[in-house]
Design an enzyme around this catalytic site. Structure first.
Site, PDB file in Angstrom:
ATOM      1  CG  ASP A  13      18.274 -25.176 -29.474  1.00 19.07           C
ATOM      2  OD1 ASP A  13      19.138 -24.288 -29.587  1.00 19.07           O
ATOM      3  OD2 ASP A  13      17.734 -25.734 -30.445  1.00 19.07           O
ATOM      4  NE  ARG A  45      12.891 -31.653 -37.118  1.00 16.40           N
ATOM      5  CZ  ARG A  45      13.711 -31.979 -38.070  1.00 16.40           C
ATOM      6  NH1 ARG A  45      13.280 -32.589 -39.124  1.00 16.40           N
ATOM      7  NH2 ARG A  45      14.982 -31.705 -37.970  1.00 16.40           N
ATOM      8  N   GLY A  59       6.433 -29.647 -38.797  1.00 11.79           N
ATOM      9  CA  GLY A  59       6.483 -30.752 -37.835  1.00 11.79           C
ATOM     10  C   GLY A  59       6.939 -32.064 -38.439  1.00 11.79           C
ATOM     11  CG  ASP A  83      18.579 -31.985 -32.295  1.00 13.27           C
ATOM     12  OD1 ASP A  83      17.879 -33.019 -32.351  1.00 13.27           O
ATOM     13  OD2 ASP A  83      18.102 -30.865 -32.091  1.00 13.27           O
TER      14      ASP A  83
HETATM   15  P1  AMP Z   1      17.132 -27.949 -34.642  1.00 15.99           P
HETATM   16  O1  AMP Z   1      17.971 -26.955 -35.358  1.00 15.99           O
HETATM   17  O2  AMP Z   1      16.819 -29.203 -35.445  1.00 15.99           O
HETATM   18  O3  AMP Z   1      17.648 -28.277 -33.295  1.00 15.99           O
HETATM   19  O4  AMP Z   1      15.707 -27.253 -34.455  1.00 15.99           O
HETATM   20  C1  AMP Z   1      15.540 -26.036 -33.831  1.00 15.99           C
HETATM   21  C2  AMP Z   1      14.084 -25.818 -33.493  1.00 15.99           C
HETATM   22  O5  AMP Z   1      13.285 -25.819 -34.668  1.00 15.99           O
HETATM   23  C3  AMP Z   1      13.503 -26.887 -32.575  1.00 15.99           C
HETATM   24  O6  AMP Z   1      12.635 -26.279 -31.684  1.00 15.99           O
HETATM   25  C4  AMP Z   1      12.779 -27.784 -33.532  1.00 15.99           C
HETATM   26  O7  AMP Z   1      11.730 -28.483 -32.919  1.00 15.99           O
HETATM   27  C5  AMP Z   1      12.270 -26.806 -34.577  1.00 15.99           C
HETATM   28  N1  AMP Z   1      12.066 -27.443 -35.879  1.00 15.99           N
HETATM   29  C6  AMP Z   1      13.000 -27.972 -36.700  1.00 15.99           C
HETATM   30  N2  AMP Z   1      12.434 -28.471 -37.813  1.00 15.99           N
HETATM   31  C7  AMP Z   1      11.107 -28.282 -37.699  1.00 15.99           C
HETATM   32  C8  AMP Z   1       9.967 -28.579 -38.524  1.00 15.99           C
HETATM   33  N3  AMP Z   1      10.092 -29.222 -39.693  1.00 15.99           N
HETATM   34  N4  AMP Z   1       8.754 -28.225 -38.066  1.00 15.99           N
HETATM   35  C9  AMP Z   1       8.616 -27.589 -36.893  1.00 15.99           C
HETATM   36  N5  AMP Z   1       9.626 -27.275 -36.088  1.00 15.99           N
HETATM   37  C10 AMP Z   1      10.862 -27.605 -36.471  1.00 15.99           C
HETATM   38 MG    MG Z   2      17.380 -29.243 -31.731  1.00 15.58          MG
END
Ligand code: AMP
Ligand code: MG
Length: 472
Positions: free
Chosen positions: A244, A88, A120, A254
């Site tokens: 990540d 996203r 996204g 993040d």
């Molecule tokens: P995060 O926990 O925010 O670091 O996200 C982990 C993974 O999920 C990353 O690859 C983000 O890009 C993906 N992600 C989080 N929220 C969304 C969303 N609303 N739509 C698509 N991908 C997401």
């Molecule tokens: Mg992340």
């Protein structure tokens, strides 16, 4: 920003990214804009035309000649390996100013090849939360990605309820993560090229090193130690320290379920999904160590052609983490206590204090300010164990070469105000209802955390039921 570079796209094979334009949004509106950051980046003039800024910062338009991308990466999420990527977010490009290179990324700007089941999108509330938290961290003197703007998109985002959608412009030294190396390791023939690109960008002096990968690992480790020690200094709980979400540049990145701890307790967790307490306050150094071992593992083929020799060398570096961390941690805690000489005996003073703070559920931030100004809570003063501790602390203080220096250390290390959970929730609620005044006031207040001012009082019991949510 007449243009943005994209060294990531120019230097790396297409496996590492997808060309990706942000999705156009119907009705963009500026909710907040970071004038100070725009000035620092020398972007204020270019973004001074509100029409242009709205289009650019909402992703409606991209600058001519730029090639936005979504980055591919992998990661260990709560210990499990997964292929990931910007699901996203879109990297608009890199802004180069005074020979510094910054990623300009839009977060919440629509689906990408890596979105999996996600939409996204991001909610206004979560992007404002990241804006507030990251700016607070910056002013606390802790390395972090920054937030340039939050734009409402005019679209609804569906979670448990219907929310306003928003896009955040995130500025970072880079978005390269430990997980980016896990991804590169997966395509082993690309690993050397990827690592050299990253080193050229973040540690160019290592390019000529005999074992650049090993030295790079050490650099990343040192940056992480510095970062985590600072988190421990102010009571910050990241909440989702997956590989990540660990930046190679050593920035806090993040801001999902992060929160600041009020009452001191090692096991404090606010994230609704962290059921086991993997990312609890006191576990953060151990997790950083674990994440660095994952990085070391990804770098093995570059460290030595012989696997056994590579493992030995990598382990030798990674094994230094606990001692380096402890030295740095105790130095930081001595600063908080205004003790100039860091002896083993004084380490005991720190350990004893933390037990007392935990037993009495003392507010971590307010304690150090009240110690500094000798206005300690009665519940502590009634405890004879604390009285004993206080005498030892006073003695350690008098042993300082100059007491002024001790007080200065305390003032520099102990914030008076931090983003208190109840305040963050209050201003976010008002902001999503359309009134950003309190939000802006809190952001402004958090820009001078070390200035002598009234301490914050916490509504009792608030944290007991307080939960944060992942990137919603
Ligand atoms: P995060 O926990 O925010 O670091 O996200 C982990 C993974 O999920 C990353 O690859 C983000 O890009 C993906 N992600 C989080 N929220 C969304 C969303 N609303 N739509 C698509 N991908 C997401
Ligand atoms: Mg992340």
């Amino acid at each position: 920003m007449t243009t943005l570079e994209n060294s990531y796209r120019d230097n790396l094979p297409s496996k590492f990214y997808s060309d990706q334009l942000p999705t156009s949004v119907p009705n963009p509106e500026t909710i907040c804009f970071n004038n100070n950051l725009a000035r620092e980046l020398k972007l204020q003039e270019e973004l001074s035309n509100p029409e242009l800024a709205i289009h650019f910062l909402s992703g409606r338009e991209v600058l001519k000649g730029t090639h936005p991308i979504a980055q591919a990466y992998a990661g260990h999420q709560f210990g499990q390996f997964t292929m990931l990527g910007d699901g996203r977010a879109v990297l608009l490009g890199e802004h180069v100013i005074d020979s510094h290179r910054f990623d300009v990324q839009l977060k919440g700007s629509g689906a990408t090849n890596y979105s999996r089941r996600g939409d996204g999108r991001a909610t206004l509330s979560s992007m404002l939360r990241e804006y507030l938290m990251s700016e607070a961290m910056f002013h606390l003197g802790i390395k972090t990605t920054r937030s340039l703007a939050v734009m409402k998109t005019g679209e609804s985002v569906y979670r448990e309820q219907v929310n306003d959608g928003a896009v955040l412009t995130r500025i970072a030294e880079s978005h390269i993560r430990v997980g980016s190396f896990e991804y590169a390791r997966f395509y082993t023939d690309q690993l050397a090229a990827f690592t050299k690109y990253v080193i050229k960008r973040h540690d160019p002096d290592l390019l000529e090193s005999e074992n650049y990968a090993l030295e790079f690992l050490e650099r990343v480790m040192n940056r992480q130690i510095d970062l985590i020690v600072n988190w421990m200094r102010v009571g910050f709980i990241h909440g989702v320290m997956n590989t990540d979400n660990m930046s190679i540049a050593g920035e806090t990145i993040d801001y999902g379920p992060c929160a600041f701890m009020n009452a001191y307790h090692q096991n404090t967790v606010f994230s609704s999904i962290d059921k086991q307490g993997r990312y609890a306050f006191g576990n953060q150094p151990r997790i950083a160590h674990w994440n660095l071992a994952i990085l070391a593992n990804a770098l093995l083929p570059l460290i030595d052609k012989e696997e056994k020799a590579a493992v030995e060398q990598a382990e030798r570096v990674i094994q230094t983490f606990p001692d380096l961390y402890e030295t740095s941690f105790y130095k930081m805690m001595m600063n908080k206590l205004g003790i100039v000489n860091t002896s083993m005996e004084n380490r005991k003073l720190v350990d004893e204090l933390l037990v007392l703070l935990q037993n009495h559920q003392v507010d971590y931030t307010n304690f150090f300010v009240s110690l500094r100004y000798k206005s300690l809570e009665p519940k502590l003063l009634k405890d004879s164990l604390f009285q004993d501790w206080l005498k030892k602390w006073e003695l350690a203080q008098t042993r300082n070469d100059g007491s002024e220096e001790g007080l200065m250390l305390m003032d520099q290390s102990n914030p008076v105000i931090i983003p208190r959970n109840h305040l963050v929730e209050e201003v976010l609620k008002e902001a999503v209802e359309g009134d950003v005044e309190s939000f802006n006031k809190l952001v402004a207040k958090l820009s001078t955390p070390y200035v002598q001012q009234e301490i914050q009082h916490i509504p009792s019991g608030f944290d007991r039921s307080y939960q944060t949510f992942c990137g919603t």
